[in-house]
Write an enzyme that holds these catalytic residues in place. Structure first.
Site, mmCIF file in Angstrom:
data_model
loop_
_atom_site.group_PDB
_atom_site.id
_atom_site.type_symbol
_atom_site.label_atom_id
_atom_site.label_comp_id
_atom_site.label_asym_id
_atom_site.label_seq_id
_atom_site.Cartn_x
_atom_site.Cartn_y
_atom_site.Cartn_z
ATOM 1 C CG ASN A 1 24.813 -34.188 13.929
ATOM 2 O OD1 ASN A 1 25.696 -33.388 13.691
ATOM 3 N ND2 ASN A 1 23.526 -33.848 13.897
ATOM 4 C CD GLU B 1 18.148 -41.307 12.401
ATOM 5 O OE1 GLU B 1 18.712 -42.281 11.844
ATOM 6 O OE2 GLU B 1 18.709 -40.211 12.575
ATOM 7 C CB SER C 1 21.072 -29.380 13.170
ATOM 8 O OG SER C 1 20.539 -30.654 12.892
ATOM 9 C CB CYS D 1 23.811 -32.533 6.386
ATOM 10 S SG CYS D 1 22.263 -32.930 7.234
#
Length: 275
Positions: free
Chosen positions: A217, A124, A259, A12
């Protein structure tokens, strides 16, 4: 066997930006570090280390030079400590994560409880809690909501979480008579990848999900694929593929986490096309 790549898959903007910033930093004569892995992709992290970007597990491991803040961000006190130590700090926090951090701080300033939806051990989420303050409550799903919450209640979400999980938490709070202030900080690119993976998994006999096993993710992508296609496989690289997985398959899908660079996806696709 026909190999179909998901419409939306792979690295991304936030990850690509962080990689570019790390590569640019190592061109300097000073030592270059990342505080923890820059992204959740062990292969890429090893490649960066080979080029001279060292991974520090803590501030004490860094004697001097340049520190690149990982794409997942850090708590405010960590940033302060790095600067107080006289280190040159390059902030590669994903812009979407930075926006979530600002949202967490806004909810903190409003008082009450800040509910952070995500995985408590994820860097995060730790960063979000640092911005959300002492009344932050982390929940992995609706079942972890505490019985008592000081109002007003605000919600901020780990950027790689699912909209379904956010909706479930909101519905549960409303059922208690609590109307939360919702900051939907789920990354649009994450949602795109999730929808694309689900659609593809419905169409193929088997599907391969590529990414770091430590990637939140990518793990979500795998879970989504598994719920749509029983023959779903989670790998980090083409070397992990077992040819027997695809016995009797006419179609196989390929998707990848945010990633996962394109060269890793292409390596898997190229291998599958030889079967």
């Amino acid at each position: 066997m026909r190999v179909i790549r998901a419409k939306h898959a792979g690295v991304c903007y936030g990850v690509e930006r962080a990689l570019d910033m790390a590569v640019a930093a190592m061109m300097d004569e000073d030592d270059t570090y990342t505080l923890g892995p820059l992204i959740h992709n062990p292969t890429v992290v090893k490649e960066l280390e080979a080029q001279g970007v060292k991974v520090a597990q803590g501030i004490d491991d860094i004697e001097g030079g340049i520190v690149v803040i990982r794409s997942h961000g850090v708590e405010p006190h960590v940033m302060t400590a790095l600067k107080d130590k006289g280190l040159t700090v390059i902030d590669a926090t994903c812009p979407h994560v930075a926006k979530a951090q600002r949202s967490a701080a806004e909810l903190r300033d409003a008082g009450g409880t800040v509910v952070v939806i995500g995985r408590s051990e994820h860097p995060e989420v730790k960063g979000l809690c640092g911005h959300a303050g002492e009344r932050a409550v982390v929940v992995a799903d609706v079942d972890e909501l505490p019985d008592e919450l000081v109002e007003p209640v605000g919600i901020v979400v780990q950027t790689t979480e699912s909209k379904e999980k956010l909706d479930a938490v909101v519905d549960a709070l409303r059922a208690r008579g609590i109307e939360p202030v919702v900051k939907n900080t789920i990354c649009f690119a994450t949602r795109q990848r999730q929808n694309s993976a689900a659609e593809l998994a419905d169409e193929v006999d088997a599907i391969v999900v590529i990414g770091g096993k430590n990637s939140s993710n990518t793990t979500h992508l795998y879970d989504i694929c598994k719920s749509h296609c029983e023959r779903s496989y989670f790998i980090e690289c083409a070397d992990e593929i077992d040819d027997s997985w695809f016995d009797g398959c006419e179609t196989v899908g390929v998707t990848a986490g945010a990633s996962t660079p394109d060269d890793q996806i292409c390596a898997v696709v190229d291998y599958l096309e030889t079967l």
